[in-house]
Design an enzyme around this catalytic site. Structure first.
Site, PDB file in Angstrom:
ATOM      1  N   HIS A  45      -3.580   2.475   0.096  1.00 29.74           N
ATOM      2  CA  HIS A  45      -3.265   1.718  -1.115  1.00 29.74           C
ATOM      3  C   HIS A  45      -4.404   1.910  -2.109  1.00 29.74           C
ATOM      4  O   HIS A  45      -5.513   1.417  -1.900  1.00 29.74           O
ATOM      5  CB  HIS A  45      -3.096   0.237  -0.769  1.00 29.74           C
ATOM      6  CG  HIS A  45      -2.700  -0.622  -1.930  1.00 29.74           C
ATOM      7  ND1 HIS A  45      -2.447  -1.975  -1.794  1.00 29.74           N
ATOM      8  CD2 HIS A  45      -2.511  -0.349  -3.252  1.00 29.74           C
ATOM      9  CE1 HIS A  45      -2.110  -2.477  -2.970  1.00 29.74           C
ATOM     10  NE2 HIS A  45      -2.166  -1.502  -3.873  1.00 29.74           N
ATOM     11  N   GLU A  72       0.425   3.963  -1.669  1.00 26.79           N
ATOM     12  CA  GLU A  72       0.824   2.679  -2.236  1.00 26.79           C
ATOM     13  C   GLU A  72       0.088   2.465  -3.551  1.00 26.79           C
ATOM     14  O   GLU A  72      -1.138   2.618  -3.612  1.00 26.79           O
ATOM     15  CB  GLU A  72       0.486   1.537  -1.273  1.00 26.79           C
ATOM     16  CG  GLU A  72       1.253   1.594   0.033  1.00 26.79           C
ATOM     17  CD  GLU A  72       0.907   0.450   0.962  1.00 26.79           C
ATOM     18  OE1 GLU A  72       1.686   0.207   1.902  1.00 26.79           O
ATOM     19  OE2 GLU A  72      -0.145  -0.202   0.758  1.00 26.79           O
ATOM     20  N   HIS A 189       3.651  -5.128   7.182  1.00 27.23           N
ATOM     21  CA  HIS A 189       2.731  -6.163   6.719  1.00 27.23           C
ATOM     22  C   HIS A 189       2.552  -7.226   7.798  1.00 27.23           C
ATOM     23  O   HIS A 189       3.494  -7.903   8.188  1.00 27.23           O
ATOM     24  CB  HIS A 189       3.160  -6.827   5.414  1.00 27.23           C
ATOM     25  CG  HIS A 189       1.998  -7.476   4.701  1.00 27.23           C
ATOM     26  ND1 HIS A 189       1.075  -6.747   3.977  1.00 27.23           N
ATOM     27  CD2 HIS A 189       1.587  -8.754   4.632  1.00 27.23           C
ATOM     28  CE1 HIS A 189       0.160  -7.559   3.476  1.00 27.23           C
ATOM     29  NE2 HIS A 189       0.444  -8.787   3.869  1.00 27.23           N
ATOM     30  N   GLY A 211      -1.679  -1.510   9.530  1.00 23.66           N
ATOM     31  CA  GLY A 211      -3.040  -1.153   9.170  1.00 23.66           C
ATOM     32  C   GLY A 211      -4.100  -2.083   9.714  1.00 23.66           C
ATOM     33  O   GLY A 211      -4.809  -1.765  10.668  1.00 23.66           O
TER      34      GLY A 211
END
Length: 238
Positions: A45, A72, A189, A211
């Protein structure tokens, strides 16, 4: 083996590196270890405030990875220009607030629909797939379909924080609706071994993005072992 793909987000390797403004741990080396232990693609990200991943990280990953790069970004003109230059396999559009610790929820697609039309068309013109990070909500999926998004990623944070049947049902129904709309469905998430095992069983979800949990596990067990175990966890759901 499961057909569920595992995307490993390595943002917090950069967080650790940036804590001392040094050049280690090497994000490329970690990405390669992840791939060698089962990661099907690598996710990063690039935030507007550059709090972890830096521009150079993205370019280096794109040039060195043997698996797809999932980038991202927020839907801004600056990030669009970077994405076009990098040309990752996929861009995942996420909401972003400077004060948040992590992404707090899915895109409100309707509020920026008109803006996203040209944004997504531009990415597609460079052969970049587009994913929209959304809540498991039927109306958001319908809007993603109208925008010709290739994929959606269902936000699993609410389920991970409150593992009720109601939250799981939302994800199940959303994934089924994606199937009917011919949109590829991913999820991510807040996932750990337990919640990932549950979400991997949901029909029509084809990939999980994980992650923070894996990086935390890596502190205790090593990045390779942690990713390998996660791959086995989601594979055992067949």
């Amino acid at each position: 083996m499961s057909s569920i793909a595992l995307g490993v987000n390595i943002d917090h390797i950069a967080t650790l590196r940036n804590a001392r403004n040094v050049d280690y741990p090497c994000i490329i080396e970690v990405a390669n270890i992840a791939v060698n232990n089962g990661a099907d693609f690598i996710t990063v990200h690039l935030r507007e405030d550059r709090r972890h991943i830096m521009d150079d990280d993205v370019f280096r990953l794109k040039s060195s990875l043997k698996v797809p790069l999932n980038l991202e970004i927020a839907a801004t003109d600056e990030m669009l220009s970077i994405a076009i230059e990098v040309k990752p396999k996929c861009v995942c559009l996420v909401p972003e607030k400077r004060q948040e610790l992590t992404t707090e929820g899915g895109l409100d697609v309707g509020s920026i629909f008109s803006y996203l039309v040209s944004f997504i068309e531009k990415l597609h013109s460079y052969d970049i797939d587009v994913t929209l990070f959304i809540e498991p909500d039927i109306s958001q999926i319908d809007l993603a379909k109208k925008l010709h998004a290739n994929n959606v990623e269902l936000h699993t944070g609410k389920y991970c924080n409150n593992a009720t049947q109601n939250e799981l049902s939302k994800i199940i129904k959303a994934a089924e609706h994606c199937h009917h709309q011919n949109i590829t469905c991913h999820a991510g998430h807040g996932l750990n071994y337990q919640s990932a095992a549950t979400i991997a069983k949901v029909p029509y979800i084809s990939a999980l993005n994980i992650g923070h949990f894996l990086i935390c596990e890596a502190v205790l067990h090593g990045i390779g072992k942690s990713i390998y175990k996660m791959k086995q966890v989601i594979a055992s759901t067949d």
